[in-house]
Scaffold this motif. Structure first.
Motif, PDB file in Angstrom:
ATOM      1  N   THR A  32       0.586  -1.098   0.124  1.00 58.13           N
ATOM      2  CA  THR A  32      -0.154  -0.029  -0.117  1.00 58.13           C
ATOM      3  C   THR A  32       0.739   1.207  -0.104  1.00 58.13           C
ATOM      4  O   THR A  32       0.834   2.308  -0.678  1.00 58.13           O
ATOM      5  N   GLU A  46       1.048  -6.009  -9.732  1.00 54.68           N
ATOM      6  CA  GLU A  46      -0.225  -6.922  -8.975  1.00 54.68           C
ATOM      7  C   GLU A  46      -0.316  -6.246  -7.368  1.00 54.68           C
ATOM      8  O   GLU A  46       0.485  -6.229  -7.238  1.00 54.68           O
ATOM      9  N   LEU A  47      -1.642  -5.378  -7.422  1.00 52.11           N
ATOM     10  CA  LEU A  47      -1.590  -5.273  -6.147  1.00 52.11           C
ATOM     11  C   LEU A  47      -2.246  -6.183  -5.363  1.00 52.11           C
ATOM     12  O   LEU A  47      -2.501  -7.175  -5.083  1.00 52.11           O
ATOM     13  N   ASN A  48      -1.601  -6.082  -4.487  1.00 50.92           N
ATOM     14  CA  ASN A  48      -1.788  -7.105  -3.411  1.00 50.92           C
ATOM     15  C   ASN A  48      -3.654  -6.990  -2.189  1.00 50.92           C
ATOM     16  O   ASN A  48      -3.982  -5.869  -3.109  1.00 50.92           O
ATOM     17  N   LEU A  49      -4.304  -7.891  -2.274  1.00 53.54           N
ATOM     18  CA  LEU A  49      -5.394  -7.977  -1.520  1.00 53.54           C
ATOM     19  C   LEU A  49      -5.574  -6.436  -0.598  1.00 53.54           C
ATOM     20  O   LEU A  49      -6.827  -5.195  -0.823  1.00 53.54           O
ATOM     21  N   THR A  63      -4.551  -3.584  -0.661  1.00 54.08           N
ATOM     22  CA  THR A  63      -4.025  -2.353  -1.414  1.00 54.08           C
ATOM     23  C   THR A  63      -5.527  -1.872  -2.094  1.00 54.08           C
ATOM     24  O   THR A  63      -6.154  -1.511  -2.840  1.00 54.08           O
ATOM     25  N   LYS A  64      -5.879  -3.336  -3.097  1.00 53.83           N
ATOM     26  CA  LYS A  64      -6.762  -3.163  -3.838  1.00 53.83           C
ATOM     27  C   LYS A  64      -8.129  -2.740  -2.621  1.00 53.83           C
ATOM     28  O   LYS A  64      -8.961  -2.145  -3.157  1.00 53.83           O
ATOM     29  N   TYR A  65      -8.138  -2.922  -1.408  1.00 60.01           N
ATOM     30  CA  TYR A  65      -8.949  -2.831  -0.086  1.00 60.01           C
ATOM     31  C   TYR A  65      -8.479  -1.248  -0.659  1.00 60.01           C
ATOM     32  O   TYR A  65     -10.196  -1.102  -0.287  1.00 60.01           O
ATOM     33  N   MET A  98      -7.815   1.027  -2.655  1.00 58.74           N
ATOM     34  CA  MET A  98      -8.442   1.406  -3.318  1.00 58.74           C
ATOM     35  C   MET A  98      -9.967   1.436  -3.551  1.00 58.74           C
ATOM     36  O   MET A  98     -10.059   3.006  -4.522  1.00 58.74           O
ATOM     37  N   LYS A  99     -10.428   0.483  -3.560  1.00 58.46           N
ATOM     38  CA  LYS A  99     -12.318   0.055  -3.923  1.00 58.46           C
ATOM     39  C   LYS A  99     -12.143   1.281  -2.922  1.00 58.46           C
ATOM     40  O   LYS A  99     -13.212   1.597  -3.570  1.00 58.46           O
ATOM     41  N   VAL A 158      -6.360   3.155  -9.498  1.00 59.40           N
ATOM     42  CA  VAL A 158      -5.170   2.385  -9.120  1.00 59.40           C
ATOM     43  C   VAL A 158      -3.531   2.892 -10.621  1.00 59.40           C
ATOM     44  O   VAL A 158      -4.579   2.813 -11.292  1.00 59.40           O
ATOM     45  N   LYS A 167      -6.392  -8.004   3.683  1.00 56.10           N
ATOM     46  CA  LYS A 167      -4.880  -8.471   3.437  1.00 56.10           C
ATOM     47  C   LYS A 167      -4.827  -9.989   3.374  1.00 56.10           C
ATOM     48  O   LYS A 167      -4.115 -10.055   2.642  1.00 56.10           O
TER      49      LYS A 167
END
Length: 310
Positions: free
Chosen positions: A12, A39-42, A44-46, A48-49, A55, A185
């Protein structure tokens, strides 16, 4: 165009620092673009969303580009093709890792808990506005890298900047946000042993010794304990495949503030000797529990560097 980019296994802080520093450059009138090297980890995806943030684009090869490296400086962690690019700046909070440049560049490294702390302080110094989304992202990055202020890398500056960002972001319960992030994460039951090891993984070279160090941070270590042997076997496989002399895996409980340390090494005595000054309790073959050990950067890398030689 400056391409602002973090390391190959982006976390992140790496992603957010690229976004924030590119924005900072733009506000100075400099053309800059945030990018990512993987690729984003879980987590960071959380993040960003949750904050509806864009992204950064994936940059797979840096050949011919002008780069600003954020949140890293180890050659093994830099985007492919960097040798044929021009590195203009490095903004980081890690140790110097042996990068050599052909000409003088701007380097800023500060021993704080997060690269985003550094960049947020520069926004403040310049009196540049930080919008709600960017404040939310930088707060999340600080929470991630300081393990919700529990890591020994966390400083008063991190806490002060985070508090100011929380006000801008309108986030009252910072602890709750941090725990939500770490829960997102981990989701360890859904991951293979290889994914657990490699999701947050960094490579280091100490003289001629090549070491890989992975870390998983969770709010509940119990879900990992039944998988210890599986993880150790996969560590052996990865070490052989990738030619590492040693692999260390940190399974970190952020609430109890300690880590299970697993290792795979050419020589078994390396691990015990390297960490002889750390209080550890043996939990099995190649498994130790180390209370208070939370930081790869501050508590794992330095003893290895001292043991193998810098």
């Amino acid at each position: 165009m400056l391409y602002v980019i973090g390391h190959k296994k982006p976390d992140t802080d790496s992603i957010v620092a690229a976004i924030a520093y590119a924005k900072f450059k733009q506000m100075l009138g400099i053309e800059a673009k945030p990018c990512r090297a993987g690729e984003l980890n879980l987590e960071t995806k959380y993040v960003m969303k949750k904050f509806n943030a864009k992204v950064p684009d994936l940059l797979e090869d840096a050949t011919g580009k002008e780069l600003v490296l954020v949140d890293h400086n180890e050659p093994s962690q830099i985007i492919d093709g960097y040798e044929k690019a021009k590195i203009r700046e490095i903004i980081d909070h890690h140790r110097l890792g042996g990068l050599v440049t052909s000409e003088p560049i701007f380097v800023y490294i500060e021993p704080v808990g997060s690269t985003s702390t550094i960049i947020a302080s520069w926004f403040k110094e310049k009196e540049f506005e930080i919008d709600k989304v960017l404040a939310s992202l930088m707060l999340s990055a600080i929470l991630s890298d300081t393990v919700i202020f529990r890591s020994p890398t966390c400083t008063d500056k991190d806490k002060k900047i985070a508090k100011e960002l929380a006000v801008i972001a309108g986030i009252e319960d910072v602890e709750k946000l941090g725990i939500e992030m770490f829960k997102a994460k981990s989701k360890l039951a859904e991951k293979s042993a290889r994914e657990i090891i490699l999701t947050d993984f960094k490579e280091y070279t100490f003289k001629t010794i090549k070491v890989g160090i992975g870390q998983v941070e969770t709010v509940d270590l119990s879900e990992l304990k039944p998988r210890i042997e599986e993880i150790l076997q996969e560590m052996d496989s990865i070490r052989t495949e990738k030619g590492y002399n040693m692999l260390v895996m940190m399974l970190t409980d952020i609430l109890k503030q300690g880590s299970l340390l697993l290792y795979s090494a050419e020589k078994g005595e390396w691990f015990v000797n390297a960490f002889s000054k750390i209080k550890m309790e043996r939990k099995g073959d190649r498994v130790f529990y180390a209370p208070g050990i939370m930081s790869r950067k501050k508590q794992i890398v330095p003893p290895l560097a001292e043991f193998f030689g810098k």
